[in-house]
Design a protein around this motif. Structure first.
Motif, PDB file in Angstrom:
ATOM      1  N   SER A 620       0.822  -1.211   0.000  1.00 42.02           N
ATOM      2  CA  SER A 620       0.000   0.000   0.000  1.00 42.02           C
ATOM      3  C   SER A 620       0.855   1.260   0.000  1.00 42.02           C
ATOM      4  O   SER A 620       0.614   2.200  -0.773  1.00 42.02           O
ATOM      5  CB  SER A 620      -0.922  -0.002   1.224  1.00 42.02           C
ATOM      6  N   MET A 621       1.877   1.300   0.869  1.00 38.60           N
ATOM      7  CA  MET A 621       2.729   2.483   0.926  1.00 38.60           C
ATOM      8  C   MET A 621       3.516   2.653  -0.357  1.00 38.60           C
ATOM      9  O   MET A 621       3.738   3.787  -0.820  1.00 38.60           O
ATOM     10  CB  MET A 621       3.670   2.377   2.136  1.00 38.60           C
ATOM     11  N   SER A 622       3.939   1.556  -0.958  1.00 44.38           N
ATOM     12  CA  SER A 622       4.664   1.647  -2.233  1.00 44.38           C
ATOM     13  C   SER A 622       3.777   2.238  -3.310  1.00 44.38           C
ATOM     14  O   SER A 622       4.225   3.051  -4.133  1.00 44.38           O
ATOM     15  CB  SER A 622       5.160   0.259  -2.656  1.00 44.38           C
ATOM     16  N   LYS A 623       2.487   1.854  -3.323  1.00 49.22           N
ATOM     17  CA  LYS A 623       1.563   2.397  -4.314  1.00 49.22           C
ATOM     18  C   LYS A 623       1.367   3.903  -4.114  1.00 49.22           C
ATOM     19  O   LYS A 623       1.322   4.676  -5.084  1.00 49.22           O
ATOM     20  CB  LYS A 623       0.220   1.672  -4.202  1.00 49.22           C
ATOM     21  N   VAL A 624       1.299   4.313  -2.850  1.00 46.34           N
ATOM     22  CA  VAL A 624       1.142   5.737  -2.554  1.00 46.34           C
ATOM     23  C   VAL A 624       2.384   6.513  -2.965  1.00 46.34           C
ATOM     24  O   VAL A 624       2.310   7.572  -3.612  1.00 46.34           O
ATOM     25  CB  VAL A 624       0.846   5.928  -1.053  1.00 46.34           C
ATOM     26  N   LEU A 625       3.568   6.007  -2.602  1.00 48.95           N
ATOM     27  CA  LEU A 625       4.817   6.688  -2.960  1.00 48.95           C
ATOM     28  C   LEU A 625       5.010   6.715  -4.463  1.00 48.95           C
ATOM     29  O   LEU A 625       5.521   7.702  -5.014  1.00 48.95           O
ATOM     30  CB  LEU A 625       5.986   5.992  -2.279  1.00 48.95           C
ATOM     31  N   GLU A 626       4.612   5.654  -5.127  1.00 49.54           N
ATOM     32  CA  GLU A 626       4.725   5.625  -6.586  1.00 49.54           C
ATOM     33  C   GLU A 626       3.896   6.743  -7.209  1.00 49.54           C
ATOM     34  O   GLU A 626       4.332   7.403  -8.165  1.00 49.54           O
ATOM     35  CB  GLU A 626       4.265   4.267  -7.107  1.00 49.54           C
ATOM     36  N   SER A 627       2.701   6.979  -6.661  1.00 50.22           N
ATOM     37  CA  SER A 627       1.870   8.056  -7.208  1.00 50.22           C
ATOM     38  C   SER A 627       2.518   9.420  -6.992  1.00 50.22           C
ATOM     39  O   SER A 627       2.428  10.306  -7.849  1.00 50.22           O
ATOM     40  CB  SER A 627       0.487   8.017  -6.543  1.00 50.22           C
ATOM     41  N   PRO A 684      15.968  -3.095  -3.477  1.00 46.65           N
ATOM     42  CA  PRO A 684      14.607  -3.589  -3.249  1.00 46.65           C
ATOM     43  C   PRO A 684      13.537  -2.549  -3.537  1.00 46.65           C
ATOM     44  O   PRO A 684      12.442  -2.879  -3.958  1.00 46.65           O
ATOM     45  CB  PRO A 684      14.621  -3.970  -1.768  1.00 46.65           C
ATOM     46  N   LEU A 685      13.849  -1.254  -3.330  1.00 42.42           N
ATOM     47  CA  LEU A 685      12.838  -0.227  -3.544  1.00 42.42           C
ATOM     48  C   LEU A 685      12.554   0.009  -5.013  1.00 42.42           C
ATOM     49  O   LEU A 685      11.499   0.527  -5.361  1.00 42.42           O
ATOM     50  CB  LEU A 685      13.286   1.085  -2.884  1.00 42.42           C
ATOM     51  N   ASP A 686      13.494  -0.305  -5.893  1.00 44.77           N
ATOM     52  CA  ASP A 686      13.243  -0.106  -7.317  1.00 44.77           C
ATOM     53  C   ASP A 686      12.095  -0.973  -7.806  1.00 44.77           C
ATOM     54  O   ASP A 686      11.356  -0.583  -8.723  1.00 44.77           O
ATOM     55  CB  ASP A 686      14.515  -0.426  -8.123  1.00 44.77           C
ATOM     56  N   ASP A 687      11.966  -2.154  -7.209  1.00 45.94           N
ATOM     57  CA  ASP A 687      10.851  -3.023  -7.597  1.00 45.94           C
ATOM     58  C   ASP A 687       9.539  -2.566  -6.960  1.00 45.94           C
ATOM     59  O   ASP A 687       8.475  -2.679  -7.562  1.00 45.94           O
ATOM     60  CB  ASP A 687      11.141  -4.467  -7.184  1.00 45.94           C
ATOM     61  N   LEU A 688       9.631  -2.049  -5.730  1.00 42.46           N
ATOM     62  CA  LEU A 688       8.422  -1.604  -5.038  1.00 42.46           C
ATOM     63  C   LEU A 688       7.922  -0.281  -5.589  1.00 42.46           C
ATOM     64  O   LEU A 688       6.712  -0.077  -5.738  1.00 42.46           O
ATOM     65  CB  LEU A 688       8.697  -1.459  -3.536  1.00 42.46           C
ATOM     66  N   ILE A 689       8.867   0.651  -5.873  1.00 46.45           N
ATOM     67  CA  ILE A 689       8.501   2.001  -6.331  1.00 46.45           C
ATOM     68  C   ILE A 689       9.301   2.291  -7.593  1.00 46.45           C
ATOM     69  O   ILE A 689      10.405   2.867  -7.528  1.00 46.45           O
ATOM     70  CB  ILE A 689       8.790   3.056  -5.243  1.00 46.45           C
ATOM     71  N   PRO A 690       8.828   1.917  -8.764  1.00 51.24           N
ATOM     72  CA  PRO A 690       9.595   2.117 -10.002  1.00 51.24           C
ATOM     73  C   PRO A 690       9.960   3.580 -10.254  1.00 51.24           C
ATOM     74  O   PRO A 690      11.040   3.878 -10.787  1.00 51.24           O
ATOM     75  CB  PRO A 690       8.641   1.592 -11.082  1.00 51.24           C
ATOM     76  N   SER A 691       9.136   4.526  -9.886  1.00 46.93           N
ATOM     77  CA  SER A 691       9.408   5.942 -10.162  1.00 46.93           C
ATOM     78  C   SER A 691      10.444   6.535  -9.226  1.00 46.93           C
ATOM     79  O   SER A 691      10.928   7.657  -9.461  1.00 46.93           O
ATOM     80  CB  SER A 691       8.113   6.757 -10.049  1.00 46.93           C
ATOM     81  N   LEU A 692      10.795   5.831  -8.137  1.00 46.07           N
ATOM     82  CA  LEU A 692      11.801   6.359  -7.213  1.00 46.07           C
ATOM     83  C   LEU A 692      13.162   6.467  -7.884  1.00 46.07           C
ATOM     84  O   LEU A 692      13.857   7.493  -7.784  1.00 46.07           O
ATOM     85  CB  LEU A 692      11.864   5.469  -5.967  1.00 46.07           C
ATOM     86  N   HIS A 693      13.549   5.409  -8.571  1.00 46.97           N
ATOM     87  CA  HIS A 693      14.846   5.433  -9.274  1.00 46.97           C
ATOM     88  C   HIS A 693      14.834   6.504 -10.359  1.00 46.97           C
ATOM     89  O   HIS A 693      15.836   7.212 -10.570  1.00 46.97           O
ATOM     90  CB  HIS A 693      15.115   4.056  -9.880  1.00 46.97           C
ATOM     91  N   LYS A 694      13.714   6.670 -11.029  1.00 41.57           N
ATOM     92  CA  LYS A 694      13.589   7.676 -12.079  1.00 41.57           C
ATOM     93  C   LYS A 694      13.704   9.082 -11.493  1.00 41.57           C
ATOM     94  O   LYS A 694      14.329   9.981 -12.090  1.00 41.57           O
ATOM     95  CB  LYS A 694      12.247   7.495 -12.783  1.00 41.57           C
ATOM     96  N   THR A 695      13.102   9.288 -10.286  1.00 43.88           N
ATOM     97  CA  THR A 695      13.176  10.603  -9.650  1.00 43.88           C
ATOM     98  C   THR A 695      14.610  10.939  -9.259  1.00 43.88           C
ATOM     99  O   THR A 695      15.080  12.077  -9.438  1.00 43.88           O
ATOM    100  CB  THR A 695      12.264  10.626  -8.418  1.00 43.88           C
TER     101      THR A 695
END
Length: 751
Positions: A620-627, A684-695
């Protein structure tokens, strides 16, 4: 004369008989034949003459008769001729036809007048009989009046027929008035005959009555008249109501230590009154059980059997139809339902009550108070004999009441020890509290509400009783467990509707409850089904409920996620697309928006992490952070003509947000569902939040020279971070694109 009736064969007159039939006759033969024919003719004539002479008288008589008949025919002919002449001169046939028509008309009128006369006679007779009814009522001849009303009902009818005489309507109206008058009089007699005196609690029945100047009428006569008219039910209805209210109800009430006594009042060797008294007795001496309660009711009914119904079976049956259903209901509600065993071990003791109940109904049948052939009147026996069903029904009601209380009384507050600041909540460690439960098929633990844990404890206890009960009881308990579980679905969304529409731990607890219930439901069949009674083993199904609660849990969670994303979207909208951040006011506005985003995420982190299962929290938190990261990256990439100072400010904002969210991001990788570290994973976070690495890469690209950007694109590093060619060739990087046309062509070919 017989010779005349025979034919003469010509060949017999010839001498030779051997002539051929086809050969012609010769002249001698012909002459011979003529002679013999003449001779034969003479013989015939002589015989005829002799016959006529011998019958001369007969022929004379015959000829005289013929002569007379001929003369008569002539006379008739003359008469007919004269008649025809007369008719032709005078048209009498028309006069005859007119006369016949007048005769027919007169006969019809006579017939109609006779019928009308008969009708008038009937009407007069009916009118006189109606008047006689009123006279009979005035003189106290109630039976005669009742019989007349009954007979007149058949004569005048109760419904108007088509094209009936108007006078019949008047007669019907007059009959209705007579009926109402006799009905009112009889009911008034009954009201005076049976008195229910509250002080001093007794029923007084007068056997001889006087009302409105009519004296000496016996109660039996009143009942006979009501029976004749057909209003016995109506006349006894009020007596039945008062009897149930003032006599039966106190007799059945288990808190009323009373008994009944009868008194007879006589005047001049004639019984004039019968009284049934209610007597209070010592509570210590009176024990309210089946025998005592039934004996009270039998005494009451016997009193009415003798005093009002006069031991008449049909009257008693009528009285029973009016009172028995309500009496049975009172006995069941006030006595039988209260002595239904609350434990299976006490079912044997209830057999005594079943026996007393059966004997009680036998006595009622002997008095014809209830039908001896209709099993529907055995209401008490049917209830008592189905004690197992009633026991199970009672337990089912208790189970559902407990489940409902659990749900309504629970405040769904998370205890203090399970907040983020408390060190007690360790999913991987030991915790004996009822609030932390194991998810059977997920190998995780989560916090649930007290209502959910108590509800499932109740379900497990009930299913244990199912394994030890008879088929009927087990089936009721099985339905009780299903209904108790489904109560959560029915009650909680309505009770906590306001909390479900906000971001709070109550909504998260409801999600956990539904997830927990779905897991427990899946395990019920495996845990208990093999021990269920064989008769219900194939019908006991729980799996159909598990998807409902799993779907409900997911819906609650998704609503929470969407609420958070909506609030974050509003906060990011305040940055105005991160435009003109090189201006101080715009930079401060964008920074404030980022602070709001961080605040919202920290608040959600505080609400979710202590309560949600680890895997659900991460997802759930990963989905929120991804948004958040995808929206911020998208807004920055859409900017055109960035100045060098502006790119530095954007980079600063990105780093500020990443730094502020560092603790939150660490929470996603520090502890997994078993409490073990995941530091061994590369990213591990790159898989959970794909846009984090992009940011993060976007922050580097904002101050990266063109050559480095080209190199990163050619190496595929930017593609792996999620960048597209259109995003790289965007206004955000135009400050770096001072390359020639060939380089642009090269960059495009490597896309």
């Amino acid at each position: 004369m017989d010779v005349l009736f025979y034919s003469i064969n010509v060949r017999d007159l010839l001498s030779s008989h051997d002539l051929d039939e086809s050969s012609p006759l010769s002249a001698p033969d012909l002459r011979l034949l003529i002679d013999r024919l003449q001779f034969q003719s003479l013989q015939i004539k002589s015989k005829v003459q002799a016959y006529l002479l011998s019958h001369h008288a007969d022929f004379s008589d015959l000829f005289s008769r013929c002569s007379e008949s001929a003369s008569r025919c002539e006379q008739i002919s003359d008469s007919v001729s004269n008649l025809l002449a007369l008719i032709s001169d005078h048209p009498i046939d028309a006069e005859i036809r007119v006369s016949v028509s007048e005769i027919e008309k007169t006969m019809k009128e006579l017939k109609a007048k006779r019928e009308l006369l008969d009708l008038v006679k009937v009407i007069v007779e009916l009118s006189e009989r109606l008047k006689s009814v009123q006279e009979d009522l005035k003189n106290g001849r109630l039976i005669s009046a009742a019989e007349a009303v009954r007979d007149l009902k058949k004569a005048v009818g109760t419904v108007a027929e088509e094209r009936e005489p108007v006078v019949y309507g008047l007669l019907r109206k007059e009959w209705a008035e007579c009926f109402e008058e006799i009905q009112g009089m009889l009911v008034k007699f009954m009201e005076n005959a049976v008195r229910f005196e509250r002080e001093p609690n007794k029923v007084r029945v007068k056997l001889r009555l006087s009302v409105d100047g009519t004296h000496g009428i016996e109660l039996r006569t009143i009942l006979e008249a009501m029976d004749v008219v057909g209003i016995l039910d109506y006349g006894l209805a009020k007596v039945a109501d008062l009897m149930i209210k003032h006599v039966i109800a106190p007799a059945v009430n288990c808190g009323s230590p009373i008994s009944f006594t009868e008194e007879l009042i006589q005047d001049s060797d004639q019984m004039t009154e019968m009284i049934l008294k209610t007597v209070s007795c010592d509570p210590k001496l009176e024990k309210d059980d089946a025998e005592i309660i039934y004996s009270r009711i039998i005494m009451i009914i016997k009193f009415f059997y003798k005093s009002i119904c006069f031991q008449n079976g049909s009257w008693m049956r009528c009285f029973g139809r009016l009172t028995w259903p309500r009496i049975a209901e009172i006995i069941i509600y006030n006595f039988l339902s209260k002595v239904v065993p609350d434990d299976a071990s006490k079912l044997a003791d209830f057999q005594k009550i079943i026996k007393c109940t059966s004997e009680f109904e036998i006595v009622l049948k002997e008095m014809m108070f209830i039908s001896a052939s209709d099993n529907k009147d055995e209401r008490l026996s049917n209830f008592a004999e189905n004690v197992e069903v009633h026991f199970a029904s009672r337990k089912k009601t208790e189970i559902l009441a407990k489940a409902r209380n659990f749900l309504l009384q629970c405040d769904f507050a998370v205890p203090q020890e399970y907040t983020r600041t408390s060190p007690k909540l360790k999913y991987g460690g030991e915790n004996s509290s009822d609030h932390v439960v194991d998810l059977l098929f997920l190998s995780e633990r989560c916090v649930v509400s007290e209502a959910a844990s108590q509800l499932m404890a109740l379900v497990h206890r009930t299913l244990q009783d199912v394994c030890l009960s008879s088929v009927k009881v087990a089936l009721e308990f099985y339905h009780a467990t299903r209904d108790a579980i489904l109560l959560y679905e029915a009650v909680i969304p309505v009770k906590l509707e306001r909390q479900l529409n906000g971001i709070n731990q109550v909504a998260v607890l409801i999600h956990n409850d539904c997830l927990y219930l779905s897991q427990e439901i899946l395990g019920l069949a495996f845990e208990y089904r093999s021990e269920f009674p064989s008769a219900i083993r194939e019908h006991a199904v729980f799996l159909d409920m598990a998807p409902r609660f799993h779907l409900m849990a997911e819906q609650v969670l998704q609503r929470q996620i969407q609420l958070v994303i909506f609030n974050l979207k509003e906060a990011i909208d305040g940055a105005d697309g991160f435009q003109n951040t090189h201006q101080m006011q715009q930079f401060e506005s964008a920074k404030f928006s980022i602070d709001q985003v961080v605040f919202i995420l920290e608040k959600v982190h505080i609400i979710w992490e202590p309560v949600l299962p680890p895997s659900t929290y991460k997802r759930s938190m990963s989905k929120v952070l991804e948004s958040v990261f995808s929206r911020m990256t998208k807004d920055i990439l859409l900017l055109d003509d960035l100045a060098a100072e502006e790119t530095l400010q954007l980079q600063r904002l990105i780093h500020l947000m990443l730094e502020s969210l560092s603790s939150l991001l660490e929470s996603l990788i520090v502890v997994d569902q078993k409490g073990t570290s995941q530091e061994g994973f590369a990213h591990p976070l790159d898989d959970l939040i794909p846009s984090l690495h992009k940011t993060r890469k976007l922050a580097d690209l904002l101050d990266m020279p063109l050559k480095s950007i080209t190199t990163a694109w050619e190496s595929g590093e930017l593609v792996s971070c999620g960048f597209t060619l259109s995003e790289v060739w965007s206004g955000s990087f135009q400050h770096c694109y001072l390359l020639d046309f060939g380089n642009m062509k090269f960059l495009g070919n490597n896309s």
